[in-house]
Scaffold this motif. Structure first.
Motif, PDB file in Angstrom:
ATOM      1  N   ALA A 127      23.927 -10.002  14.766  1.00  0.00           N
ATOM      2  CA  ALA A 127      23.974 -10.533  13.400  1.00  0.00           C
ATOM      3  C   ALA A 127      22.579 -10.778  12.841  1.00  0.00           C
ATOM      4  O   ALA A 127      22.317 -10.597  11.665  1.00  0.00           O
ATOM      5  CB  ALA A 127      24.791 -11.831  13.377  1.00  0.00           C
ATOM      6  N   GLY A 128      21.631 -11.161  13.708  1.00  0.00           N
ATOM      7  CA  GLY A 128      20.278 -11.433  13.243  1.00  0.00           C
ATOM      8  C   GLY A 128      19.341 -10.247  13.345  1.00  0.00           C
ATOM      9  O   GLY A 128      18.145 -10.388  13.084  1.00  0.00           O
ATOM     10  N   GLU A 129      19.863  -9.099  13.738  1.00  0.00           N
ATOM     11  CA  GLU A 129      19.010  -7.904  13.898  1.00  0.00           C
ATOM     12  C   GLU A 129      18.836  -7.249  12.527  1.00  0.00           C
ATOM     13  O   GLU A 129      19.720  -6.571  12.039  1.00  0.00           O
ATOM     14  CB  GLU A 129      19.669  -6.939  14.886  1.00  0.00           C
ATOM     15  N   ILE A 130      17.660  -7.462  11.936  1.00  0.00           N
ATOM     16  CA  ILE A 130      17.472  -7.052  10.541  1.00  0.00           C
ATOM     17  C   ILE A 130      16.506  -5.886  10.405  1.00  0.00           C
ATOM     18  O   ILE A 130      16.800  -4.902   9.741  1.00  0.00           O
ATOM     19  CB  ILE A 130      16.955  -8.253   9.710  1.00  0.00           C
ATOM     20  N   HIS A 131      15.360  -5.971  11.054  1.00  0.00           N
ATOM     21  CA  HIS A 131      14.279  -5.032  10.768  1.00  0.00           C
ATOM     22  C   HIS A 131      14.124  -3.918  11.812  1.00  0.00           C
ATOM     23  O   HIS A 131      13.198  -3.132  11.710  1.00  0.00           O
ATOM     24  CB  HIS A 131      12.951  -5.788  10.655  1.00  0.00           C
ATOM     25  N   SER A 132      14.973  -3.872  12.813  1.00  0.00           N
ATOM     26  CA  SER A 132      14.822  -2.829  13.836  1.00  0.00           C
ATOM     27  C   SER A 132      15.206  -1.465  13.265  1.00  0.00           C
ATOM     28  O   SER A 132      16.001  -1.361  12.323  1.00  0.00           O
ATOM     29  CB  SER A 132      15.713  -3.140  15.041  1.00  0.00           C
ATOM     30  N   ALA A 183      19.013  -1.061  13.261  1.00  0.00           N
ATOM     31  CA  ALA A 183      19.696  -1.766  12.173  1.00  0.00           C
ATOM     32  C   ALA A 183      19.488  -1.051  10.847  1.00  0.00           C
ATOM     33  O   ALA A 183      20.412  -0.915  10.042  1.00  0.00           O
ATOM     34  CB  ALA A 183      19.207  -3.212  12.094  1.00  0.00           C
ATOM     35  N   GLU A 184      18.272  -0.574  10.593  1.00  0.00           N
ATOM     36  CA  GLU A 184      17.987   0.154   9.354  1.00  0.00           C
ATOM     37  C   GLU A 184      18.812   1.425   9.264  1.00  0.00           C
ATOM     38  O   GLU A 184      19.308   1.790   8.192  1.00  0.00           O
ATOM     39  CB  GLU A 184      16.491   0.489   9.274  1.00  0.00           C
ATOM     40  N   VAL A 195      28.085  -3.543  10.479  1.00  0.00           N
ATOM     41  CA  VAL A 195      27.243  -3.639   9.284  1.00  0.00           C
ATOM     42  C   VAL A 195      28.099  -3.768   8.024  1.00  0.00           C
ATOM     43  O   VAL A 195      27.669  -4.372   7.035  1.00  0.00           O
ATOM     44  CB  VAL A 195      26.287  -2.435   9.159  1.00  0.00           C
ATOM     45  N   MET A 196      29.316  -3.208   8.043  1.00  0.00           N
ATOM     46  CA  MET A 196      30.233  -3.402   6.909  1.00  0.00           C
ATOM     47  C   MET A 196      30.598  -4.883   6.797  1.00  0.00           C
ATOM     48  O   MET A 196      30.586  -5.468   5.696  1.00  0.00           O
ATOM     49  CB  MET A 196      31.493  -2.558   7.090  1.00  0.00           C
ATOM     50  N   ALA A 197      30.896  -5.495   7.934  1.00  0.00           N
ATOM     51  CA  ALA A 197      31.288  -6.906   7.929  1.00  0.00           C
ATOM     52  C   ALA A 197      30.110  -7.800   7.544  1.00  0.00           C
ATOM     53  O   ALA A 197      30.286  -8.807   6.841  1.00  0.00           O
ATOM     54  CB  ALA A 197      31.814  -7.292   9.311  1.00  0.00           C
ATOM     55  N   LEU A 198      28.904  -7.425   7.987  1.00  0.00           N
ATOM     56  CA  LEU A 198      27.726  -8.227   7.640  1.00  0.00           C
ATOM     57  C   LEU A 198      27.395  -8.141   6.159  1.00  0.00           C
ATOM     58  O   LEU A 198      26.626  -8.960   5.636  1.00  0.00           O
ATOM     59  CB  LEU A 198      26.520  -7.758   8.474  1.00  0.00           C
TER      60      LEU A 198
END
Length: 448
Positions: free
Chosen positions: A240-245, A248-249, A291-294
């Motif tokens: 959930a906190g994986e944003i900039h990897s 995740a992108e 990612v859809m749920a996030l």
């Protein structure tokens, strides 16, 4: 026309790979220069010419008969063998005190004859020009003496003595450099053509789009695989906190494009499949659901791979009721849906493996399940079986779109093409390709 087309296609591929060809050719040329000038020692040769007389005088002064003259001419072949015999080489090595064995001297010595002449040429090669000349002269002198002693005739005369050569015969620097250039060009050009026409792996986004005529929705970078098991598979899931990897992108990019392609406000059911197992479709579908749920979209992940289900391992779900329970009429939709620690994300596992998965997935109960889920969720992500079985085709006409996963390390062009054509034959809307496990050097670089 066909030959012209093939020629143009080859030239196009060589042009596309020109950078690789130029760099490889430059590398082999530099390597050839280094080997020629710094690795290979110069080799010199020297030549001594001998004449075998046609008229032979015996030691008592008598001339040989005509028949004996003919025999003496035939001795040239015998003399050629005699020059490299142990009797001659032993004496030459001892007299010159050479730091080589007689076997090495034999390798360095060549005897050249011509059937139309009475000339025998002795050519000796050495790393030292003076040593080559001295050895050639000594071989000729020793041979002349041994012929007189053994054959009792004096019909061998030295026409010219060897002198030290100023230029080495090997290596030929110009030839070596040109040869290294040619080898580099041939190897690199062959590799470029091989990669295109024989190595059927689809390792880049450009290759996938060109070969399959479908857009690449996203390129997923290679991630270290972990063993099956709840904790193992979950290590490969987005956090959930994986944003900039980069991972995740890549999945956020996939989510954006999928949402654009299904931009109607109606809920959508998307199927994720691949041609073969172990190409990353399960993790792709799971991470897409995450990612859809996030994105604050109510999402459900369904494991419809009823032959080799992975959903319970990926999300660490222990519930036994699942898709098969519903399709066989033992459970309701509410009973098979389970929540996760990720907000807005629910999971439906496969359930007990049935004996007739294709029939269950093609049943009206499957249509009914999807319709019921659309009332509760905005996105339904279905992890379907690979195309090696017919289960995916049974699901294909029940969903709103299909995402086809291609593995950059394993997938073959012709096999992927075959799987896509099967989906197109049942009129499935293929949204595009997800290229999974792109090598490190091909990862997308992010600035933020």
């Amino acid at each position: 026309m066909e030959q012209s087309f093939n020629y143009q296609a080859i030239m196009k591929e060589l042009k596309n790979g020109s950078k690789f060809i130029v760099l490889t050719t430059l590398f082999t040329t530099i390597l050839g220069v280094l080997i020629t000038f710094y690795w290979l020692s110069p080799v010199y040769d020297s030549k001594t010419d001998l004449l075998v007389n046609g008229t032979v005088v015996k030691e008592n002064g008598e001339d040989l008969s005509l028949n004996e003259v003919e025999i003496s001419i035939r001795l040239i072949e015998t003399y050629s063998i005699m020059i490299k015999s142990d009797r001659i080489t032993d004496k030459v090595v001892d007299k010159l005190d050479l730091n080589i064995s007689k076997e090495e001297l034999v390798k360095q010595t060549r005897v050249v004859t011509n059937e139309n002449s009475q000339i025998i040429s002795i050519i000796v090669e050495s790393l030292n020009a003076e040593e080559a000349a001295d050895t050639a002269n000594e071989v000729a002198t020793t041979f002349k003496q041994e012929v007189k002693k053994v054959m009792k005739v004096d019909n061998v005369h030295v026409l010219s003595y060897a002198s030290p050569s100023e230029k080495p015969v090997r290596p030929n620097k110009v030839i070596n450099i040109l040869l290294s250039m040619v080898i580099g060009f041939i190897l690199s050009a062959t590799w470029v053509l091989y990669r295109k026409h024989f190595d059927m792996k689809l390792i880049s986004i450009h290759e996938v789009e060109e070969a399959l005529s479908l857009p690449v929705l996203s390129g997923i970078p290679h991630i270290k695989k972990s063993k099956k098991g709840g904790a193992g598979f979950s290590q490969n899931l987005l956090k959930a906190g994986e944003i900039h990897s980069p991972l995740a992108e890549a999945y956020r990019s996939l989510r954006t494009i999928v949402q654009y392609k299904t931009k109607s406000n109606a809920p959508s059911a998307l199927m994720v499949t691949s041609k073969h197992p172990n190409e990353g479709k399960s993790l792709t579908s799971a991470n897409l659901a995450i990612v859809m749920a996030l994105d604050n979209k109510k999402t459900v992940y369904i494991d419809c791979d009823l032959r080799r289900p992975d959903g319970q391992f990926i999300f660490g779900v222990s519930i036994r009721k699942g898709v098969t329970s519903y399709l066989e009429g033992y459970s309701t939709m509410k009973e098979i849906v389970t929540g996760t620690h990720i907000p807005n994300l629910s999971v439906i596992v496969a359930g007990i493996i049935p004996p007739n998965p294709t029939e269950l997935l093609s049943s009206k109960r499957m249509d009914q399940l999807i319709q019921e889920l659309k009332k509760e969720y905005e996105h339904i992500i279905i992890d379907s079986p690979p195309m090696v079985v017919s289960d995916s085709l049974a699901l294909a006409n029940k969903v709103d779109g299909c995402i086809f996963v291609v593995n950059a390390q394993r997938s073959k062009r012709d096999e992927v093409t075959d799987g896509i054509q099967q989906l197109q034959q049942v009129q499935t809307e293929i949204l595009g390709i997800v290229l999974n496990e792109i090598a490190h050097s091909k990862k997308v670089q992010y600035y933020y």
